[in-house]
Design a protein around this motif. Structure first.
Motif, PDB file in Angstrom:
ATOM      1  N   THR A 107       0.849  -1.191   0.000  1.00 50.50           N
ATOM      2  CA  THR A 107       0.000   0.000   0.000  1.00 50.50           C
ATOM      3  C   THR A 107       0.888   1.245   0.000  1.00 50.50           C
ATOM      4  OG1 THR A 107      -0.097  -0.009   2.430  1.00 50.50           O
ATOM      5  CG2 THR A 107      -1.852  -1.171   1.243  1.00 50.50           C
ATOM      6  N   GLY A 108       0.256   2.400  -0.148  1.00 50.77           N
ATOM      7  CA  GLY A 108       0.990   3.656  -0.086  1.00 50.77           C
ATOM      8  C   GLY A 108       2.012   3.765  -1.201  1.00 50.77           C
ATOM      9  N   THR A 109       3.254   4.130  -0.838  1.00 52.13           N
ATOM     10  CA  THR A 109       4.303   4.305  -1.843  1.00 52.13           C
ATOM     11  C   THR A 109       4.679   2.997  -2.520  1.00 52.13           C
ATOM     12  OG1 THR A 109       6.016   4.069  -0.145  1.00 52.13           O
ATOM     13  CG2 THR A 109       5.291   6.307  -0.670  1.00 52.13           C
ATOM     14  N   ASN A 110       4.338   1.867  -1.892  1.00 54.41           N
ATOM     15  CA  ASN A 110       4.630   0.558  -2.480  1.00 54.41           C
ATOM     16  C   ASN A 110       3.382  -0.107  -3.053  1.00 54.41           C
ATOM     17  OD1 ASN A 110       7.433   0.446  -2.116  1.00 54.41           O
ATOM     18  ND2 ASN A 110       7.198  -0.150   0.023  1.00 54.41           N
ATOM     19  N   ASN A 111       2.400   0.697  -3.388  1.00 55.45           N
ATOM     20  CA  ASN A 111       1.199   0.169  -4.014  1.00 55.45           C
ATOM     21  C   ASN A 111       1.570  -0.520  -5.330  1.00 55.45           C
ATOM     22  OD1 ASN A 111      -1.569  -0.263  -4.476  1.00 55.45           O
ATOM     23  ND2 ASN A 111      -1.673   1.552  -5.782  1.00 55.45           N
ATOM     24  N   GLY A 112       1.110  -1.741  -5.510  1.00 58.28           N
ATOM     25  CA  GLY A 112       1.435  -2.514  -6.702  1.00 58.28           C
ATOM     26  C   GLY A 112       2.613  -3.438  -6.511  1.00 58.28           C
ATOM     27  N   ARG A 113       3.428  -3.209  -5.479  1.00 60.95           N
ATOM     28  CA  ARG A 113       4.494  -4.144  -5.147  1.00 60.95           C
ATOM     29  C   ARG A 113       3.890  -5.277  -4.324  1.00 60.95           C
ATOM     30  NH1 ARG A 113       7.547  -2.236  -9.047  1.00 60.95           N
ATOM     31  NH2 ARG A 113       8.046  -0.041  -8.764  1.00 60.95           N
ATOM     32  N   VAL A 114       4.621  -6.363  -4.186  1.00 58.20           N
ATOM     33  CA  VAL A 114       4.076  -7.507  -3.457  1.00 58.20           C
ATOM     34  C   VAL A 114       5.002  -7.899  -2.307  1.00 58.20           C
ATOM     35  CG1 VAL A 114       2.850  -8.390  -5.476  1.00 58.20           C
ATOM     36  CG2 VAL A 114       5.146  -9.210  -4.982  1.00 58.20           C
ATOM     37  N   TYR A 115       4.413  -8.563  -1.320  1.00 61.90           N
ATOM     38  CA  TYR A 115       5.123  -9.027  -0.135  1.00 61.90           C
ATOM     39  C   TYR A 115       4.745 -10.481   0.112  1.00 61.90           C
ATOM     40  CZ  TYR A 115       6.057  -4.092   0.813  1.00 61.90           C
ATOM     41  OH  TYR A 115       6.494  -2.795   0.726  1.00 61.90           O
ATOM     42  N   PRO A 116       5.651 -11.271   0.693  1.00 61.85           N
ATOM     43  CA  PRO A 116       5.284 -12.652   1.037  1.00 61.85           C
ATOM     44  C   PRO A 116       4.051 -12.658   1.946  1.00 61.85           C
ATOM     45  CG  PRO A 116       7.648 -12.322   1.277  1.00 61.85           C
ATOM     46  CD  PRO A 116       7.057 -10.966   1.050  1.00 61.85           C
ATOM     47  N   LYS A 117       3.108 -13.539   1.651  1.00 59.59           N
ATOM     48  CA  LYS A 117       1.896 -13.637   2.452  1.00 59.59           C
ATOM     49  C   LYS A 117       2.179 -14.428   3.721  1.00 59.59           C
ATOM     50  CE  LYS A 117      -2.982 -14.976   2.231  1.00 59.59           C
ATOM     51  NZ  LYS A 117      -4.055 -15.563   1.380  1.00 59.59           N
ATOM     52  N   ALA A 118       1.947 -13.788   4.857  1.00 59.40           N
ATOM     53  CA  ALA A 118       2.237 -14.427   6.136  1.00 59.40           C
ATOM     54  C   ALA A 118       1.512 -15.769   6.229  1.00 59.40           C
ATOM     55  CB  ALA A 118       1.806 -13.511   7.286  1.00 59.40           C
ATOM     56  N   GLY A 119       2.176 -16.769   6.722  1.00 60.12           N
ATOM     57  CA  GLY A 119       1.586 -18.098   6.879  1.00 60.12           C
ATOM     58  C   GLY A 119       1.682 -18.915   5.617  1.00 60.12           C
ATOM     59  N   ASP A 120       1.054 -18.474   4.550  1.00 60.73           N
ATOM     60  CA  ASP A 120       1.020 -19.249   3.309  1.00 60.73           C
ATOM     61  C   ASP A 120       2.403 -19.362   2.675  1.00 60.73           C
ATOM     62  OD1 ASP A 120      -1.654 -19.492   3.710  1.00 60.73           O
ATOM     63  OD2 ASP A 120      -2.275 -18.615   1.803  1.00 60.73           O
ATOM     64  N   ALA A 121       3.142 -18.253   2.629  1.00 54.83           N
ATOM     65  CA  ALA A 121       4.465 -18.304   2.020  1.00 54.83           C
ATOM     66  C   ALA A 121       5.378 -19.240   2.808  1.00 54.83           C
ATOM     67  CB  ALA A 121       5.077 -16.908   1.936  1.00 54.83           C
ATOM     68  N   GLU A 122       5.367 -19.123   4.123  1.00 62.88           N
ATOM     69  CA  GLU A 122       6.210 -19.988   4.935  1.00 62.88           C
ATOM     70  C   GLU A 122       5.783 -21.447   4.813  1.00 62.88           C
ATOM     71  OE1 GLU A 122       8.794 -21.874   7.410  1.00 62.88           O
ATOM     72  OE2 GLU A 122       8.971 -19.949   6.372  1.00 62.88           O
ATOM     73  N   GLN A 123       4.472 -21.686   4.668  1.00 60.68           N
ATOM     74  CA  GLN A 123       3.996 -23.055   4.478  1.00 60.68           C
ATOM     75  C   GLN A 123       4.573 -23.656   3.197  1.00 60.68           C
ATOM     76  OE1 GLN A 123       2.485 -25.236   6.161  1.00 60.68           O
ATOM     77  NE2 GLN A 123       1.639 -26.704   4.717  1.00 60.68           N
ATOM     78  N   LEU A 124       4.578 -22.883   2.119  1.00 62.05           N
ATOM     79  CA  LEU A 124       5.128 -23.361   0.850  1.00 62.05           C
ATOM     80  C   LEU A 124       6.629 -23.613   0.981  1.00 62.05           C
ATOM     81  CD1 LEU A 124       4.135 -23.884  -2.095  1.00 62.05           C
ATOM     82  CD2 LEU A 124       5.045 -21.625  -2.656  1.00 62.05           C
ATOM     83  N   PHE A 125       7.339 -22.683   1.603  1.00 63.33           N
ATOM     84  CA  PHE A 125       8.780 -22.864   1.796  1.00 63.33           C
ATOM     85  C   PHE A 125       9.060 -24.092   2.662  1.00 63.33           C
ATOM     86  CE2 PHE A 125       9.011 -17.945   1.625  1.00 63.33           C
ATOM     87  CZ  PHE A 125       8.892 -17.964   0.248  1.00 63.33           C
ATOM     88  N   ARG A 126       8.262 -24.286   3.704  1.00 60.33           N
ATOM     89  CA  ARG A 126       8.484 -25.423   4.600  1.00 60.33           C
ATOM     90  C   ARG A 126       8.293 -26.739   3.862  1.00 60.33           C
ATOM     91  NH1 ARG A 126       6.072 -29.264   7.204  1.00 60.33           N
ATOM     92  NH2 ARG A 126       4.033 -28.689   6.399  1.00 60.33           N
ATOM     93  N   MET A 127       7.276 -26.806   2.998  1.00 57.93           N
ATOM     94  CA  MET A 127       7.040 -28.038   2.251  1.00 57.93           C
ATOM     95  C   MET A 127       8.242 -28.380   1.380  1.00 57.93           C
ATOM     96  SD  MET A 127       2.983 -27.661   1.257  1.00 57.93           S
ATOM     97  CE  MET A 127       2.871 -29.284   0.489  1.00 57.93           C
ATOM     98  N   VAL A 128       8.832 -27.369   0.744  1.00 60.72           N
ATOM     99  CA  VAL A 128      10.019 -27.623  -0.072  1.00 60.72           C
ATOM    100  C   VAL A 128      11.198 -28.000   0.812  1.00 60.72           C
ATOM    101  CG1 VAL A 128      11.683 -26.548  -1.632  1.00 60.72           C
ATOM    102  CG2 VAL A 128       9.245 -26.180  -1.990  1.00 60.72           C
TER     103      VAL A 128
END
Length: 576
Positions: A395-416
């Motif tokens: 949001t704000g000055t970083n509107n349109g940029r993306v950030y790792p989604k808490a929980g889901d991103a770590e779940q994907l990384f953990r599976m790998v």
């Protein structure tokens, strides 16, 4: 094919890169990702050379050392043994498609020439040693390969294909970042794409020439990691975020994509409506296709891989999906055996592949690349799963940029990390076995707990070793203590033990805290049981992934390699 891939040909380019902030990044359409280059609003910015009306097949990139000369040398009187020739001739048909296949390539006498084409750099420029893989019950370990697409405009070919003249000679950006994970038992392959718009804090990186890039104090766009000394900094950035050991990297540039796609001879892709990726403002890759399935090759393939404006919501997320569709489709085509039957084309592809690639020093020969290809070849297409790192918009000055989604991103990384298949099917591997070594009564097990939650961007979370020690005490571990002397950061929590007779005790500690057994490891660096509370456990409470489901998050947008019905959704503002 011009200067070295991924390194600017202009002296001092890396120094200039440090002055570019994330909020100044433009909208250039890079080889496989939305630019991050400045000045992205010009009509020529990011455009492929033919525009919307470019010929269907594109133009073949020239390679001065073509296949015919190499073929003549291969037919000389000093022939290699037939078995050796066959092994070499089977290599290199599918580097761009994740080296899934090992087919066709070059003659034996061409081998050293191809080795000379390959550019090599250090695997990691970070100052953290990556954790070792944990073998499965059969003694096998997984392989993790980071595939990087560079937007370097460092040669005439790349400048012609990349456009954006104001960026010529500027530091390259890692505009495609895909982690390829092949399971320990070689039964399945998982791919995680990180959107190039992802905002992260960079780790400290030391370039091969000794230049030090300090850890960033603010979040910057992830593709800038390539300009911080080279692809080894991109590897270090991935490890900092995910805790996943990376064994190798492979980097390719604009011209490499075009020449390899042209040599392969066409890949079918699908759109659900007519698409013209060129708006009235001049933005766009120039891709123009009719609704349905079209075979793309050469520059048209590069346009497909670069397209942002026209797919879905005009973000890098749609582009990642298009890249996944292309790669899956290419793999299916190659495995059907319908392409690359002409020896001259095979040699052209081998030449294109080796000239286009920059790899780590562990992949510095054709033979090593061939051996890697053989490992990927073992995975059936139906067990390939493409995914995108779960993310949320800023949001704000970083509107349109993306950030790792808490929980889901770590779940994907953990599976790998834990070698869990993303397709939800059972792996042939066995889960980490409970040791037959019985544990001592928990009250007699000594455990030294240290705070390893520090990262290059963050200091250690206050009091974490004491908090975890209290959890152990509540579970009956009366001899748990805090180790105040070692504050080295650890990407993820680990329990180390020095000898087999303490394995049962170490697993008892893991069971009490809900830490997966895959994170219990034998190590000669400790004299007793040592628990390092890692950066994955900076918050109070139970270990965060102890109850993680063995399921790929829906937000990862998983796509199976056998899905022939995948079709990109066209943005209504870019149809005709």
């Amino acid at each position: 094919m011009g200067g070295p891939v991924g390194r600017s040909s202009t002296p001092g380019a890396r120094t200039r890169s440090r002055g570019r902030r994330a909020d100044q990044l433009g909208r250039d359409e890079s080889p496989h990702g939305d630019g991050g280059r400045s000045g992205g609003d010009g009509p020529g910015d990011g455009d492929g050379p033919g525009g919307p009306e470019a010929p269907e097949g594109g133009r073949r990139a020239a390679h001065g050392r073509g296949g015919s000369g190499g073929g003549a040398r291969a037919r000389s009187s000093r022939r290699a043994p037939k078995s050796a020739k066959r092994r070499v001739l089977r290599w290199s048909a599918c580097v761009l498609a994740v080296l899934i296949l090992g087919t066709g390539g070059a003659g034996y006498l061409y081998y050293e020439h191809l080795n000379g084409n390959i550019k090599k750099e250090d695997l990691t420029l970070g100052d953290k040693q990556m954790a070792d893989h944990k073998a499965n019950a059969a003694g096998q370990t997984p392989l993790n390969i980071l595939l990087i697409g560079s937007d370097a405009r460092d040669s005439k070919a790349n400048q012609k294909l990349g456009g954006a003249k104001e960026t010529f000679g500027a530091p390259p950006l890692a505009d495609v970042q895909m982690l390829l994970h092949i399971s320990a038992d070689r039964s399945n392959l998982s791919v995680i794409s990180m959107p190039r718009d992802t905002m992260l804090k960079m780790p400290k990186c030391t370039a091969p020439d000794g230049e030090v890039f300090p850890a960033s104090t603010t979040e910057v766009q992830t593709n800038q990691s390539l300009g911080r000394g080279g692809p080894g900094c991109t590897v270090a950035t991935w490890y900092e975020l995910t805790g996943i050991r990376i064994d190798h990297f492979m980097m390719i540039d604009f011209a490499g994509v075009v020449s390899m796609a042209d040599a392969i001879g066409g890949v079918p892709v699908c759109v659900d409506a007519n698409i013209n990726s060129r708006g009235r403002d001049g933005k766009g890759s120039g891709l123009k296709l009719e609704k349905g399935t079209t075979y793309v090759q050469g520059e048209r393939a590069l346009q497909w891989l670069r397209t942002r404006y026209g797919f879905e919501d005009n973000t890098d997320l749609g582009r990642a999906k298009a890249q996944h569709q292309y790669m899956n489709s290419m793999v299916r085509q190659l495995r059907k055996g319908t392409k690359l039957t002409d020896p001259a084309k095979l040699m052209n592809l081998a030449e294109a592949a080796t000239e286009a690639l920059t790899v780590d020093k562990g992949l510095d020969t054709v033979k090593k690349l061939y051996d890697l290809a053989e490992e990927f070849k073992k995975v059936p297409t139906k067990r390939i799963t493409m995914s995108t790192m779960p993310n949320v918009y800023g949001t704000g000055t970083n509107n349109g940029r993306v950030y790792p989604k808490a929980g889901d991103a770590e779940q994907l990384f953990r599976m790998v990390r834990d070698d869990v298949p993303l397709d939800g099917k059972a792996s042939r591997r066995k889960k980490p076995e409970v040791t037959k070594d019985p544990s001592a009564p928990v009250g007699e097990i000594a455990v030294a707990v240290r705070n390893g939650t520090a990262t290059d961007a963050l200091g250690p979370a206050s009091g974490r070793a004491g908090d975890v020690m209290e959890q152990l005490e509540d579970a009956g571990f009366a001899k748990a203590t805090v180790d105040p002397g070692n504050v080295t950061g650890a990407a993820r929590t680990a329990i180390l033990y020095p000898s087999a007779d303490l394995e049962g005790d170490a697993q008892a500690v893991a069971k009490a805290l809900g830490v997966p057994l895959s994170q219990v490891k034998r190590s000669t660096d400790v004299s007793g049981i040592s628990l390092a509370v890692g950066a994955d456990w900076r918050e109070d409470g139970t270990y965060p992934v102890s109850k993680g489901k063995e399921k790929t998050p829906d937000s990862a947008g998983a796509l199976n390699g056998d899905d022939e019905n995948a079709c990109m959704k066209v943005n209504p503002n870019y149809t005709w």
